[in-house]
Design a protein around this motif. Structure first.
Motif, short mmCIF file in Angstrom:
data_model
loop_
_atom_site.label_atom_id
_atom_site.label_comp_id
_atom_site.label_asym_id
_atom_site.label_seq_id
_atom_site.Cartn_x
_atom_site.Cartn_y
_atom_site.Cartn_z
N ALA A 7 0.81 -1.22 0.00
CA ALA A 7 0.00 0.00 0.00
C ALA A 7 0.85 1.27 0.00
O ALA A 7 0.36 2.34 -0.37
CB ALA A 7 -0.93 0.00 1.20
N ASP A 8 2.14 1.17 0.38
CA ASP A 8 3.00 2.35 0.37
C ASP A 8 3.40 2.75 -1.04
O ASP A 8 3.96 3.83 -1.27
CB ASP A 8 4.24 2.13 1.24
CG ASP A 8 5.11 0.96 0.78
OD1 ASP A 8 4.82 0.36 -0.27
OD2 ASP A 8 6.08 0.64 1.49
N GLY A 9 3.13 1.88 -2.02
CA GLY A 9 3.44 2.21 -3.40
C GLY A 9 4.89 2.03 -3.80
O GLY A 9 5.24 2.30 -4.95
N VAL A 10 5.73 1.57 -2.88
CA VAL A 10 7.16 1.44 -3.19
C VAL A 10 7.73 0.07 -2.87
O VAL A 10 8.80 -0.29 -3.38
CB VAL A 10 7.99 2.52 -2.44
CG1 VAL A 10 7.58 3.92 -2.87
CG2 VAL A 10 7.86 2.37 -0.93
N THR A 11 7.05 -0.72 -2.05
CA THR A 11 7.59 -2.01 -1.62
C THR A 11 7.02 -3.13 -2.49
O THR A 11 5.81 -3.33 -2.52
CB THR A 11 7.26 -2.29 -0.15
OG1 THR A 11 7.73 -1.20 0.66
CG2 THR A 11 7.91 -3.59 0.31
N PRO A 12 7.88 -3.87 -3.21
CA PRO A 12 7.38 -4.92 -4.09
C PRO A 12 6.75 -6.08 -3.31
O PRO A 12 7.16 -6.39 -2.19
CB PRO A 12 8.64 -5.40 -4.83
CG PRO A 12 9.65 -4.33 -4.62
CD PRO A 12 9.33 -3.70 -3.30
N VAL A 13 5.76 -6.70 -3.93
CA VAL A 13 5.14 -7.91 -3.41
C VAL A 13 5.37 -9.01 -4.45
O VAL A 13 4.80 -8.96 -5.54
CB VAL A 13 3.63 -7.73 -3.17
CG1 VAL A 13 3.00 -9.04 -2.70
CG2 VAL A 13 3.37 -6.63 -2.16
N GLY A 14 6.23 -9.95 -4.16
CA GLY A 14 6.54 -11.00 -5.11
C GLY A 14 7.34 -10.48 -6.29
O GLY A 14 7.92 -9.38 -6.25
N ASP A 15 7.37 -11.25 -7.36
CA ASP A 15 8.11 -10.89 -8.55
C ASP A 15 7.21 -10.24 -9.58
O ASP A 15 6.01 -10.51 -9.64
CB ASP A 15 8.76 -12.14 -9.16
CG ASP A 15 9.81 -12.75 -8.25
OD1 ASP A 15 10.48 -11.99 -7.53
OD2 ASP A 15 9.97 -13.99 -8.28
N ALA A 16 7.80 -9.42 -10.44
CA ALA A 16 7.06 -8.83 -11.55
C ALA A 16 6.68 -9.91 -12.56
O ALA A 16 7.37 -10.91 -12.71
CB ALA A 16 7.91 -7.75 -12.22
N VAL A 17 5.56 -9.69 -13.25
CA VAL A 17 5.02 -10.66 -14.21
C VAL A 17 4.94 -10.00 -15.59
O VAL A 17 4.50 -8.86 -15.71
CB VAL A 17 3.62 -11.14 -13.76
CG1 VAL A 17 3.02 -12.07 -14.80
CG2 VAL A 17 3.70 -11.82 -12.40
N GLN A 18 5.33 -10.72 -16.62
CA GLN A 18 5.24 -10.20 -17.98
C GLN A 18 3.79 -10.19 -18.46
O GLN A 18 3.07 -11.17 -18.30
CB GLN A 18 6.08 -11.06 -18.92
CG GLN A 18 6.04 -10.61 -20.37
CD GLN A 18 6.93 -11.44 -21.28
OE1 GLN A 18 8.03 -11.82 -20.89
NE2 GLN A 18 6.46 -11.72 -22.49
N ILE A 19 3.38 -9.08 -19.07
CA ILE A 19 2.01 -8.98 -19.58
C ILE A 19 1.95 -8.64 -21.07
O ILE A 19 0.88 -8.70 -21.68
CB ILE A 19 1.16 -7.97 -18.79
CG1 ILE A 19 1.82 -6.59 -18.75
CG2 ILE A 19 0.90 -8.48 -17.37
CD1 ILE A 19 0.96 -5.51 -18.10
N LEU A 20 3.10 -8.28 -21.68
CA LEU A 20 3.12 -7.95 -23.10
C LEU A 20 4.56 -8.00 -23.59
O LEU A 20 5.50 -7.91 -22.78
CB LEU A 20 2.55 -6.54 -23.34
CG LEU A 20 1.98 -6.24 -24.73
CD1 LEU A 20 0.59 -6.89 -24.87
CD2 LEU A 20 1.86 -4.74 -24.97
N ASP A 21 4.75 -8.14 -24.92
CA ASP A 21 6.09 -8.05 -25.50
C ASP A 21 5.98 -7.70 -26.98
O ASP A 21 4.89 -7.77 -27.56
CB ASP A 21 6.86 -9.37 -25.34
CG ASP A 21 8.38 -9.17 -25.43
OD1 ASP A 21 8.81 -8.04 -25.75
OD2 ASP A 21 9.12 -10.13 -25.19
#
Length: 311
Positions: free
Chosen positions: A186-200
């Protein structure tokens, strides 16, 4: 036109004071540029550098594609008293791309926080994303889902480690330049898990050497992901969109150019940010014959179903 000066990669928000603020990549002797408007049509470039200090991980070069969110102050439903936790404190969070000291010529995504929309923004010494082994991370954009969950979307800058040619990625083997989504606390800066690809990028879709500059919004149950294709210096640079029924996708490319060279007299229009309200946007395009200046433009957009049109 919104601003007849160099103001690349414009993003914007409506601040707590009811005014609109736009943020642009480095230019006019500023790391992060700021403009203001009361009506979204007439904009004033402010003599302000929003990022006056640097983090420990970045050089003083290439501050690109800033995006700012407001951490809203919430009210307790039980007693209507203001909740003053650090994650919903009414402060502004900026995402931006900066050059990494560990890999000159490649970039990480940084975060910085301010009490005011115009700054000064105080950067964190921990970047949100780097992915230097894949070329780096650039073009961040903040997004808040209907349930309040925060995310950032960004591009993996694969063409920066390409093999030459168009935007350094026109010679085989071409490097992927995926758009990623990162869930945040909710702080907008702390990642939760890994990023996921959605387009390329995809040669079948005539994306050229890359896709970049993602802007995500939710409109009437449809997730719209706006993005640009081709190299920003090319006349083929444009604005397109993909849609999905859930935040994680799959996102389906419409393969329609919402903006392209020649339309409304524009040259290489793209790198757009679309309002979460779904009715207006800012974007840049070359505005001099030498193609050295990217001015900021204003447009109205209409969203319906999975379609988008400039209105």
């Amino acid at each position: 036109m919104g601003l007849s000066t160099d103001f690349p990669d414009p993003t914007f928000l409506k601040a707590a004071d009811g005014k609109w603020y736009a943020f642009g990549s480095n230019g006019n002797d500023k790391r992060i540029q700021v403009a203001k408007s009361t009506d979204f049509n007439t904009w004033t470039l402010l003599n302000i550098d929003a990022l006056t200090t640097l983090s420990t991980w970045e050089t003083d070069k290439d501050h690109w594609a800033p995006s700012v969110i407001l951490r809203h102050i919430k009210m307790s439903q039980a007693n209507k008293q203001t909740l003053t936790n650090a994650q919903d404190d009414g402060k502004y969070v900026m995402y931006y791309s900066g050059e990494s000291k560990l890999s000159i010529g490649h970039h990480c995504i940084g975060t910085a926080i301010s009490e005011s929309p115009t700054g000064p923004y105080i950067p964190s010494n921990t970047p949100l994303s780097c992915r230097l082994n894949q070329g780096g991370s650039i073009d961040p954009s903040g997004f808040q889902d209907a349930d309040g969950t925060r995310y950032a979307v960004f591009k993996v800058d694969g063409n920066s480690i390409g093999h030459g040619g168009d935007c350094n990625n026109g010679i085989e083997p071409l490097v992927q330049t995926p758009i990623m989504i990162q869930k945040l606390q909710a702080d907008g800066v702390t990642p939760v898990g890994d990023a996921v690809q959605i387009l390329d990028r995809d040669t079948v879709d005539n994306d050229g050497p890359l896709v970049e500059a993602p802007s995500l919004l939710l409109h009437q149950g449809v997730y719209y992901l706006f993005y640009s294709t081709h190299c920003y210096t090319d006349k083929a640079y444009d604005l397109r969109w993909a849609t999905a029924s859930s935040i994680g996708g799959p996102y389906r490319k419409k393969n329609v150019q919402l903006l392209e060279t020649g339309q409304h007299g524009l040259t290489s229009p793209g790198s757009a940010t679309v309002c979460g309200c779904g009715d207006r946007m800012l974007f840049h395009g070359f505005c001099n014959s030498a193609k050295t200046t990217r001015c900021m433009y204003v447009a109205d957009v209409s969203l319906s179903g999975e379609d988008a049109v400039i209105s």
